[in-house]
Design an enzyme around this catalytic site. Structure first.
Site, PDB file in Angstrom:
ATOM      1  N   GLY A 256       0.787  -1.232   0.000  1.00  0.00           N
ATOM      2  CA  GLY A 256       0.000   0.000   0.000  1.00  0.00           C
ATOM      3  C   GLY A 256       0.815   1.275   0.000  1.00  0.00           C
ATOM      4  O   GLY A 256       0.244   2.368  -0.080  1.00  0.00           O
ATOM      5  N   ALA A 257       2.155   1.184   0.060  1.00  0.00           N
ATOM      6  CA  ALA A 257       2.983   2.405   0.093  1.00  0.00           C
ATOM      7  C   ALA A 257       2.736   3.249  -1.158  1.00  0.00           C
ATOM      8  O   ALA A 257       2.558   4.467  -1.074  1.00  0.00           O
ATOM      9  CB  ALA A 257       4.462   2.055   0.218  1.00  0.00           C
ATOM     10  N   GLY A 258       2.713   2.587  -2.308  1.00  0.00           N
ATOM     11  CA  GLY A 258       2.494   3.307  -3.560  1.00  0.00           C
ATOM     12  C   GLY A 258       1.100   3.941  -3.614  1.00  0.00           C
ATOM     13  O   GLY A 258       0.933   5.060  -4.098  1.00  0.00           O
ATOM     14  N   ASP A 259       0.096   3.233  -3.099  1.00  0.00           N
ATOM     15  CA  ASP A 259      -1.280   3.761  -3.103  1.00  0.00           C
ATOM     16  C   ASP A 259      -1.386   4.957  -2.160  1.00  0.00           C
ATOM     17  O   ASP A 259      -2.084   5.936  -2.446  1.00  0.00           O
ATOM     18  CB  ASP A 259      -2.273   2.676  -2.677  1.00  0.00           C
ATOM     19  CG  ASP A 259      -2.155   1.432  -3.539  1.00  0.00           C
ATOM     20  OD1 ASP A 259      -1.814   1.569  -4.728  1.00  0.00           O
ATOM     21  OD2 ASP A 259      -2.376   0.322  -3.023  1.00  0.00           O
TER      22      ASP A 259
HETATM   23  P1  ADP Z   1       4.874   0.727  -4.905  1.00  0.00           P
HETATM   24  O1  ADP Z   1       4.158   0.334  -3.622  1.00  0.00           O
HETATM   25  O2  ADP Z   1       3.944   1.242  -5.938  1.00  0.00           O
HETATM   26  O3  ADP Z   1       5.869  -0.276  -5.389  1.00  0.00           O
HETATM   27  P2  ADP Z   1       7.034   2.135  -3.641  1.00  0.00           P
HETATM   28  O4  ADP Z   1       7.322   0.901  -2.878  1.00  0.00           O
HETATM   29  O5  ADP Z   1       8.120   2.696  -4.478  1.00  0.00           O
HETATM   30  O6  ADP Z   1       5.725   2.019  -4.519  1.00  0.00           O
HETATM   31  O7  ADP Z   1       6.588   3.210  -2.538  1.00  0.00           O
HETATM   32  C1  ADP Z   1       5.993   4.442  -2.836  1.00  0.00           C
HETATM   33  C2  ADP Z   1       6.612   5.509  -2.004  1.00  0.00           C
HETATM   34  O8  ADP Z   1       6.518   5.169  -0.605  1.00  0.00           O
HETATM   35  C3  ADP Z   1       8.096   5.697  -2.283  1.00  0.00           C
HETATM   36  O9  ADP Z   1       8.282   6.623  -3.324  1.00  0.00           O
HETATM   37  C4  ADP Z   1       8.609   6.203  -0.935  1.00  0.00           C
HETATM   38  O10 ADP Z   1       8.433   7.598  -0.813  1.00  0.00           O
HETATM   39  C5  ADP Z   1       7.709   5.500   0.073  1.00  0.00           C
HETATM   40  N1  ADP Z   1       8.364   4.268   0.558  1.00  0.00           N
HETATM   41  C6  ADP Z   1       8.208   3.004   0.092  1.00  0.00           C
HETATM   42  N2  ADP Z   1       8.993   2.127   0.763  1.00  0.00           N
HETATM   43  C7  ADP Z   1       9.678   2.856   1.679  1.00  0.00           C
HETATM   44  C8  ADP Z   1      10.650   2.552   2.691  1.00  0.00           C
HETATM   45  N3  ADP Z   1      11.111   1.291   2.878  1.00  0.00           N
HETATM   46  N4  ADP Z   1      11.132   3.572   3.453  1.00  0.00           N
HETATM   47  C9  ADP Z   1      10.694   4.842   3.273  1.00  0.00           C
HETATM   48  N5  ADP Z   1       9.796   5.195   2.343  1.00  0.00           N
HETATM   49  C10 ADP Z   1       9.272   4.228   1.552  1.00  0.00           C
END
Ligand code: ADP
Length: 321
Positions: A256-259
């Site tokens: 869900g980080a990307g969302d």
């Molecule tokens: P997705 O979930 O679409 O693959 P990401 O994993 O790149 O997307 O995460 C989206 C955003 O969340 C990143 O650009 C970053 O800002 C933040 N993020 C993701 N993982 C981490 C992490 N391990 N530590 C800090 N920020 C993170």
């Protein structure tokens, strides 16, 4: 506040209680509501914005549970329909020892795949200031036609179109088909967010650099974002490009980080599209989006881990001290 309408799938992930074992060996599973477009709608609402989700659920206990989650989170369910025959989609997740996830989907077919163009709430879709979608709804008919119609109606009514392909390769007949279909609607979107892995996949290259990203540029595009996990994100517009670094957090589950990132950004630009053309303000919005993405990695699951605005500001403040 302007309305963000998010279109696509909402489903339940069954996440094993222990990592590093096969589905057969897993002693149990926890229900984790998800589906990227639904997560984005909830992310917007949790941050104080106005959001609606458009999609189809099964008329079963899981479908009613998901509709309840949208409602509890302040997301309009005016665009929801329920299928009388097919079930709500499910996915069983394998958590591999290296932290990667694998999905086994139950969609044969699931309710979300059966959404028809006639079932769309066009009044709701036409009231969107931002219309957001993924690519899973493109895989099969009739949902594919519903997706294309919703996009067209939103566009005609003046919405900004936002696209996060959110590649789930096992759902497509082949990698080639996935690439072609994801790119078939590429030139409609004005904001596109992809991950570094998706950049490699779509361009069939193994480099994540500016030239590779810019090979995906098109003339309708206003903002291309490439997220890089704990390395933050890169942004590309017609006039400038750059990067915004990530926040340092103790990541336990990146689901869900990307969302969360997308929801945070859309919540910012929905009331003022001109942020995209103003680099300092865009960087500020992306910093906020990075903070939201980072916070989402610090708790298990996607929806429970989506931050409030106060939590995002707190992380930004803490990081600047
Ligand atoms: P997705 O979930 O679409 O693959 P990401 O994993 O790149 O997307 O995460 C989206 C955003 O969340 C990143 O650009 C970053 O800002 C933040 N993020 C993701 N993982 C981490 C992490 N391990 N530590 C800090 N920020 C993170």
């Amino acid at each position: 506040k302007g309305l963000v309408v998010s279109f696509g799938e909402m489903l339940i992930d069954f996440v094993p209680t222990v990592s590093g074992v096969s589905l057969a060996e897993a002693p149990g599973f926890l229900k984790a509501p998800g589906g990227a477009p639904a997560n984005v709608a909830i992310a917007v609402a949790r941050l104080g914005g106005k959001a609606a989700f458009v999609g189809k659920l099964g008329d079963d206990e899981f479908g009613l549970m998901l509709a309840g989650i949208l409602k509890k989170n302040g997301v309009s369910g005016d665009g929801l329909t329920f299928d009388q025959g097919a079930r709500t989609a499910l996915a069983f997740v394998t958590l591999k020892a290296d932290g990667e996830r694998e999905f086994m989907f139950y969609r044969n077919p699931s309710a979300d795949m059966l959404l028809t163009p006639d079932e769309l709430n066009l009044d709701l879709i036409r009231s969107a200031k931002v219309f957001h979608y993924g690519s899973i709804s493109l895989i099969v008919e009739p949902c594919r036609s519903a997706h294309l119609k919703a996009m067209e109606e939103a566009k005609k009514a003046g919405a900004l179109l936002s696209y996060d392909p959110n590649l789930r390769l096992p759902l497509w007949p082949s990698a080639k088909e996935a690439r072609e279909q994801i790119l078939s609607i590429w030139d409609k979107a004005e904001v596109i967010k992809i991950s570094d892995n998706e950049l490699e996949f779509l361009t069939e290259s193994n480099t994540v650099d500016d030239a590779t990203a810019m090979s995906l540029w098109h003339s309708n595009l206003k903002l291309l974002l490439v997220t890089l996990g704990d390395h933050g994100c890169r942004y590309y517009t017609k006039n400038f490009k750059g990067s915004v670094e990530a926040f340092k957090v103790n990541a336990v589950d990146t689901t869900g980080a990307g969302d969360s990132f997308v929801g945070a950004l859309l919540g910012k630009i929905v009331d003022d599209h001109s942020i995209i053309e103003d680099e300092p303000r865009l960087k500020e919005a992306l910093k906020f989006a990075n903070a939201c993405g980072a916070i989402t990695t610090t708790k298990k699951g996607a929806i429970p881990a989506l931050p409030t605005e106060a939590e995002a500001f707190e992380l930004i403040k803490k990081a600047s001290q």
